[in-house]
Design a protein around this motif. Structure first.
Motif, PDB file in Angstrom:
ATOM      1  N   THR A  39      46.604  24.632  16.733  1.00 44.26           N
ATOM      2  CA  THR A  39      46.513  24.887  15.297  1.00 44.26           C
ATOM      3  C   THR A  39      46.477  23.575  14.525  1.00 44.26           C
ATOM      4  O   THR A  39      46.660  22.502  15.084  1.00 44.26           O
ATOM      5  N   SER A  49      42.390  26.228  13.374  1.00 47.77           N
ATOM      6  CA  SER A  49      42.715  26.348  14.797  1.00 47.77           C
ATOM      7  C   SER A  49      41.517  25.935  15.634  1.00 47.77           C
ATOM      8  O   SER A  49      40.381  25.856  15.149  1.00 47.77           O
ATOM      9  N   CYS A 148      40.203  32.853  17.588  1.00 47.50           N
ATOM     10  CA  CYS A 148      40.453  31.598  16.886  1.00 47.50           C
ATOM     11  C   CYS A 148      40.696  31.846  15.399  1.00 47.50           C
ATOM     12  O   CYS A 148      41.565  31.214  14.778  1.00 47.50           O
ATOM     13  N   LEU A 151      44.197  33.183  14.790  1.00 48.45           N
ATOM     14  CA  LEU A 151      45.155  32.076  14.886  1.00 48.45           C
ATOM     15  C   LEU A 151      45.133  31.221  13.621  1.00 48.45           C
ATOM     16  O   LEU A 151      46.188  30.813  13.113  1.00 48.45           O
ATOM     17  N   ALA A 152      43.950  30.958  13.074  1.00 47.42           N
ATOM     18  CA  ALA A 152      43.832  30.153  11.866  1.00 47.42           C
ATOM     19  C   ALA A 152      44.420  30.872  10.650  1.00 47.42           C
ATOM     20  O   ALA A 152      45.047  30.246   9.780  1.00 47.42           O
ATOM     21  N   ASP A 155      48.047  30.543  10.841  1.00 44.66           N
ATOM     22  CA  ASP A 155      48.408  29.165  10.513  1.00 44.66           C
ATOM     23  C   ASP A 155      48.372  28.940   9.004  1.00 44.66           C
ATOM     24  O   ASP A 155      49.132  28.128   8.471  1.00 44.66           O
ATOM     25  N   CYS A 238      51.445  30.378  20.975  1.00 48.07           N
ATOM     26  CA  CYS A 238      50.961  29.149  20.337  1.00 48.07           C
ATOM     27  C   CYS A 238      51.607  28.966  18.966  1.00 48.07           C
ATOM     28  O   CYS A 238      52.025  27.862  18.605  1.00 48.07           O
ATOM     29  N   ARG A 242      54.220  26.074  17.758  1.00 47.95           N
ATOM     30  CA  ARG A 242      53.918  25.261  16.589  1.00 47.95           C
ATOM     31  C   ARG A 242      55.126  25.181  15.661  1.00 47.95           C
ATOM     32  O   ARG A 242      55.454  24.125  15.133  1.00 47.95           O
TER      33      ARG A 242
END
Length: 271
Positions: A39, A49, A148, A151-152, A155, A238, A242
């Motif tokens: 990330t 990410s 992805c 995940l972004a 984040d 993940c 982080r």
């Protein structure tokens, strides 16, 4: 993150190409490529990410929520999700018309998949932009883009109903192949993509191209669900790493290189 050079050699017949694809697969039919996730890759973005599966590499950035101007009433009452997919000139695909057509279709699928997890009602009068860049394409880049992007979004602290994992299966050389490479996708007669919601255990997206029998389709969905479930766990891990290593996030690395537990299959595995 260097680029790998390929020596394609002379053109061969379809039969020869199919046989080569089978011999060159270095993992089992039900085995994912090693996954690398990270990330906070894009400075200035609300969230970002990076996902790498050997020679398939994608990076995603999230902007927003941004103020929404104009539009329909429903767009004011809930956030609008806009998805954009672009590719580097050296990503591996050379047919520009085919790439343009596929990109437009993939952007729509990406938006639909993300709308199933984003709490759009929490962000009225706004737009959330997701930008995906395919750095290198060696197959399964749409499923990588969906994972992805999830995940972004997490984040970026965008409110999500739950996390999501995505995976695809191709039917090539008389058998189903999990997480296919670009060559395997080109040789396949059918491809199935599934995105899986980790907490509720539900499927949010199913996308099929080509032709598959009912039994093949059923088995392909089972395979992708099992793999996507494992990928969703990696996304969660993940994010946890982080947070626990907030000041040293560049060392966060999550890898899955062992086959997920899949339903019994009658056909033999590929070497």
């Amino acid at each position: 993150m260097g680029l790998k050079e390929f020596d394609y050699g002379p053109l061969v017949s379809v039969e020869e190409s199919t046989e080569v694809t089978t011999l060159e697969r270095k993992r089992q039919w039900n085995e994912l490529r090693p996954l690398f996730m990270r990330t906070r890759m894009v400075s200035g973005a609300a969230g970002s990410s990076y996902l790498e599966a050997e020679n398939s590499k994608v990076i995603c950035s999230v902007n927003g929520p941004l103020a929404h101007t104009g539009g329909r009433t429903e767009a004011i009452e809930r956030s609008k999700i806009s998805c954009y997919i672009s590719r580097t000139k050296f990503c591996g695909l050379e047919d520009h018309e085919l790439v343009k057509s596929a990109t437009t279709e993939h952007e729509g699928i990406l938006c639909k998949a993300l709308e199933s997890i984003v709490r759009v009602e929490q962000y009225p009068k706004s737009t959330i932009e997701i930008h995906v860049l395919v750095i290198e394409d060696d197959g399964s880049t749409l499923s990588a883009a969906i994972t992805c992007a999830c995940l972004a979004l997490a984040d970026a602290k965008i409110e999500l109903r739950e996390l999501m994992g995505c995976c695809s299966v191709a039917y090539a050389n008389g058998q189903l192949l999990l997480d296919p490479t670009l060559d395997e996708e080109k040789e396949s007669s059918g491809n199935v993509l599934v995105s899986y919601l980790a907490t509720s255990g539900k499927v949010s997206t199913v996308f099929q191209t080509g032709q598959l029998s009912y039994d093949e389709m059923e088995e392909a969905v089972d395979m992708t669900i099992s793999a996507a479930r494992e990928i969703a766990v990696l996304v969660r891990n993940c994010l946890r790493q982080r947070e626990s290593k907030d000041r040293d996030f560049e060392n966060v690395k999550v890898v899955l290189s062992t086959p997920p537990e899949l339903p019994h299959r009658h056909s033999e595995g590929a070497n």
